[in-house]
Design an enzyme around this catalytic site. Structure first.
Site, PDB file in Angstrom:
ATOM      1  N   ARG A  37      57.476  -6.596  27.537  1.00  0.00           N
ATOM      2  CA  ARG A  37      57.584  -7.930  28.136  1.00  0.00           C
ATOM      3  C   ARG A  37      56.467  -8.179  29.139  1.00  0.00           C
ATOM      4  O   ARG A  37      56.110  -9.326  29.403  1.00  0.00           O
ATOM      5  CB  ARG A  37      58.939  -8.087  28.821  1.00  0.00           C
ATOM      6  CG  ARG A  37      60.110  -8.237  27.875  1.00  0.00           C
ATOM      7  CD  ARG A  37      61.423  -8.324  28.617  1.00  0.00           C
ATOM      8  NE  ARG A  37      61.702  -7.100  29.358  1.00  0.00           N
ATOM      9  CZ  ARG A  37      62.727  -6.952  30.189  1.00  0.00           C
ATOM     10  NH1 ARG A  37      63.540  -7.963  30.419  1.00  0.00           N
ATOM     11  NH2 ARG A  37      62.926  -5.815  30.808  1.00  0.00           N
ATOM     12  N   LYS A  90      62.233  11.087  26.382  1.00  0.00           N
ATOM     13  CA  LYS A  90      63.459  11.668  26.938  1.00  0.00           C
ATOM     14  C   LYS A  90      64.029  10.787  28.046  1.00  0.00           C
ATOM     15  O   LYS A  90      63.262  10.119  28.746  1.00  0.00           O
ATOM     16  CB  LYS A  90      63.197  13.102  27.434  1.00  0.00           C
ATOM     17  CG  LYS A  90      62.254  13.206  28.655  1.00  0.00           C
ATOM     18  CD  LYS A  90      62.993  13.073  29.961  1.00  0.00           C
ATOM     19  CE  LYS A  90      62.077  13.034  31.141  1.00  0.00           C
ATOM     20  NZ  LYS A  90      62.746  12.742  32.413  1.00  0.00           N
TER      21      LYS A  90
END
Length: 314
Positions: A37, A90
């Site tokens: 974004r 992760k």
């Protein structure tokens, strides 16, 4: 061999520091697009929506996801449904159930899915695991203390439910522990210190059960000042071992072991090795969804005794 076109979704600090340089340095990959974004990479086609990327760029085979864990499931599921291979930063999801669902979807679509644990690729982790393989464990002590203001400035998502708090770095230690111990452990008790103005812990202590009766503990703390500490000390029936600097430095019975990567940098080579592993999985049609580090985190939230501590503000 031709490089594989890859899209990077979530253009923040970790993407700029680790993912982009690793992709650029590898002949396996061509960074063909980004999804974010706000962020973008100069010279690379940018999208603000994952569905738009998937519709406009059918030539992109792999999507690597670098955004925080909470929104990651929808991005990953969209890419998998479109038949793209997916690489997960992760932790691989906000919940274990999400990760299980993604694995089932990847198998249904016949594509590769990789839950990465970058600290497992630190320079000396593999050597530490090899040294421990034929030894009886007496104890293992993890001390993982760092300054959250230094490493995660302004990242409010880590303090909200689903953001993991101190387990964001702590899971790195757990990923190493689960990689090097010859026998698996499970959590039996935990204490979580949660600032009164936050939803996730700033510190935690963990106590594990080992099948051979070894004492296995971990202490995580995000309030460390001065020197940062990322160590795993192990005592066995045949000597002592210390992994320090997040897995970059290995000492056995007081003797520092040679560092193949040369500079003792805990991050040296980690992400390039992750991307090399992903390239192999894509070529072979393989999958790597080891969730053992995340299971320990989930168990800590299930079993952990919560203690309210003073507010934390940046």
């Amino acid at each position: 061999m031709m490089s594989v076109r890859i899209a990077l979704a979530g253009i923040g600090k970790i993407a700029g520091d680790q993912h982009v340089p690793s992709i650029a340095a590898s002949p396996d990959w061509e960074l063909a697009a980004t999804v974010s974004r706000h962020g973008r990479i100069d010279g690379v086609e940018a999208f603000t929506d994952i569905e738009r990327l998937l519709a406009c760029r059918p030539d992109i085979e792999v999507v690597s996801l670098c955004m925080p864990p909470a929104p990651r499931f929808e991005y990953a599921a969209a890419a998998l449904r479109a038949g793209r291979h997916v690489m997960l930063e992760k932790p691989p999801g906000a919940t274990l159930a999400e990760c299980v669902a993604l694995e089932a979807l990847a198998r249904e679509k016949g594509v590769s899915l990789y839950a990465t644990w970058h600290s497992r690729e630190a320079a000396q982790v593999e050597k530490a695991g090899a040294w421990l393989r034929d030894k009886r464990l007496v104890s293992a002590t993890i001390i993982w203390k760092e300054d959250v203001r230094r490493w995660h400035p302004g990242q409010d998502w880590i303090w909200r439910a689903g953001g993991l708090g101190v387990f964001d770095p702590g899971v790195n230690a757990l990923s190493i522990l689960t990689a090097i111990l010859p026998e698996p452990v499970h959590l039996k008790a935990a204490t979580l210190e949660v600032p009164e103005n936050r939803e996730t812990p700033i510190a935690a202590s963990l106590d594990f059960a080992h099948p051979g009766g070894a004492e296995v503990t971990a202490v995580f703390d995000w309030r460390q000042q001065g020197d940062q500490t990322w160590t795993i000390d192990v005592e066995t029936d045949a000597g002592r071992m210390r992994l320090a600097d997040g897995g970059a430095t290995l000492t056995i019975d007081g003797r520092k072991q040679a560092d193949a990567d040369g500079d003792g940098n805990a991050l040296q080579g980690e992400y390039p090795r992750l991307y090399a592993r992903m390239a192999k999985l894509v070529r072979s049609g393989g999958m790597d969804m080891d969730l053992s580090p995340m299971i320990h985190v989930a168990d800590a939230f299930l079993l952990g005794r919560r203690v309210t501590v003073e507010p934390f503000d940046e």
